[in-house]
Write a protein that holds these residues in place. Structure first.
Motif, PDB file in Angstrom:
ATOM      1  N   GLU A 140      76.888  35.841 -22.127  1.00 22.05           N
ATOM      2  CA  GLU A 140      77.624  35.812 -23.391  1.00 22.05           C
ATOM      3  C   GLU A 140      78.935  35.068 -23.194  1.00 22.05           C
ATOM      4  O   GLU A 140      79.609  35.220 -22.180  1.00 22.05           O
ATOM      5  CB  GLU A 140      77.887  37.241 -23.869  1.00 22.05           C
ATOM      6  CG  GLU A 140      76.628  37.974 -24.247  1.00 22.05           C
ATOM      7  CD  GLU A 140      76.921  39.347 -24.779  1.00 22.05           C
ATOM      8  OE1 GLU A 140      78.074  39.605 -25.201  1.00 22.05           O
ATOM      9  OE2 GLU A 140      76.002  40.165 -24.768  1.00 22.05           O
ATOM     10  N   ASP A 142      82.541  34.754 -24.035  1.00 18.30           N
ATOM     11  CA  ASP A 142      83.649  35.548 -24.557  1.00 18.30           C
ATOM     12  C   ASP A 142      84.857  34.623 -24.723  1.00 18.30           C
ATOM     13  O   ASP A 142      85.374  34.081 -23.754  1.00 18.30           O
ATOM     14  CB  ASP A 142      83.954  36.694 -23.588  1.00 18.30           C
ATOM     15  CG  ASP A 142      84.964  37.679 -24.169  1.00 18.30           C
ATOM     16  OD1 ASP A 142      85.358  37.491 -25.332  1.00 18.30           O
ATOM     17  OD2 ASP A 142      85.331  38.614 -23.447  1.00 18.30           O
ATOM     18  N   GLN A 145      88.076  35.472 -22.718  1.00 21.89           N
ATOM     19  CA  GLN A 145      88.019  35.130 -21.292  1.00 21.89           C
ATOM     20  C   GLN A 145      88.249  33.634 -21.084  1.00 21.89           C
ATOM     21  O   GLN A 145      88.919  33.224 -20.142  1.00 21.89           O
ATOM     22  CB  GLN A 145      86.674  35.536 -20.688  1.00 21.89           C
ATOM     23  CG  GLN A 145      86.503  37.041 -20.537  1.00 21.89           C
ATOM     24  CD  GLN A 145      85.141  37.398 -19.960  1.00 21.89           C
ATOM     25  OE1 GLN A 145      84.274  36.548 -19.852  1.00 21.89           O
ATOM     26  NE2 GLN A 145      84.995  38.668 -19.601  1.00 21.89           N
TER      27      GLN A 145
END
Length: 157
Positions: A140, A142, A145
């Motif tokens: 995934e 993000d 991040q």
């Protein structure tokens, strides 16, 4: 010039050392019928040399293989034994190891079934590894991040 003499000397020594390698005595056998000869030759290809272990009696140069060839020849020509009788005698004397194709029985099940068991184990292991690879799924993304990583890289510059 001197190096050339050494190379000739070395070549001569190698040829001399290997001159006897691969030479075998030719065994001349007399048979009363072509059937006896075919039986003898067939037995030699189906019986294993007990010394070499990976060669049949026809191909082996071991002294024991020569003795066994003589014994098989005597059983076929003088005693008139058939293929099964010769094999039975040799198995009683030396065990199933003397046969290239030992019979399927309790003492040889691993020999006959081992390759299939290994193939099955390898297939199951391959299936499990392939299944684990699919179970992970996509990573995934993000956004927070990525922004934190970008800030770290900008701070270092």
């Amino acid at each position: 010039m001197r190096g050339n003499n050494w190379s000739r000397w070395l070549l001569l020594m190698c040829l001399w050392a290997g001159a006897g390698y691969g030479q075998t005595a030719i065994e001349v056998r007399q048979f009363s019928s072509p059937q006896q000869q075919a039986l003898y030759e067939g037995l030699l290809t189906e019986l294993r040399c007990l010394v070499c272990q990976n060669e049949n009696l026809a191909d082996s140069n071991a002294e024991l293989a020569g003795d066994l060839r003589n014994e098989v020849y005597a059983m076929v020509t003088q005693q008139g034994l058939d293929e099964q009788a010769v094999k039975t005698f040799l198995v009683q004397r030396y065990g199933n190891f003397v046969l290239y194709r030992p019979p399927v029985q309790a003492s040889t099940w691993l020999l006959w079934g081992g390759p299939f068991v290994m193939l099955l184990v390898g297939g199951v292991a391959l299936w499990r590894v392939a299944r684990q690879g699919r179970a992970v799924g996509p990573v995934e993304d993000d956004l927070s991040q990525r922004l934190a990583a970008r800030r770290l890289l900008e701070d270092e510059e």
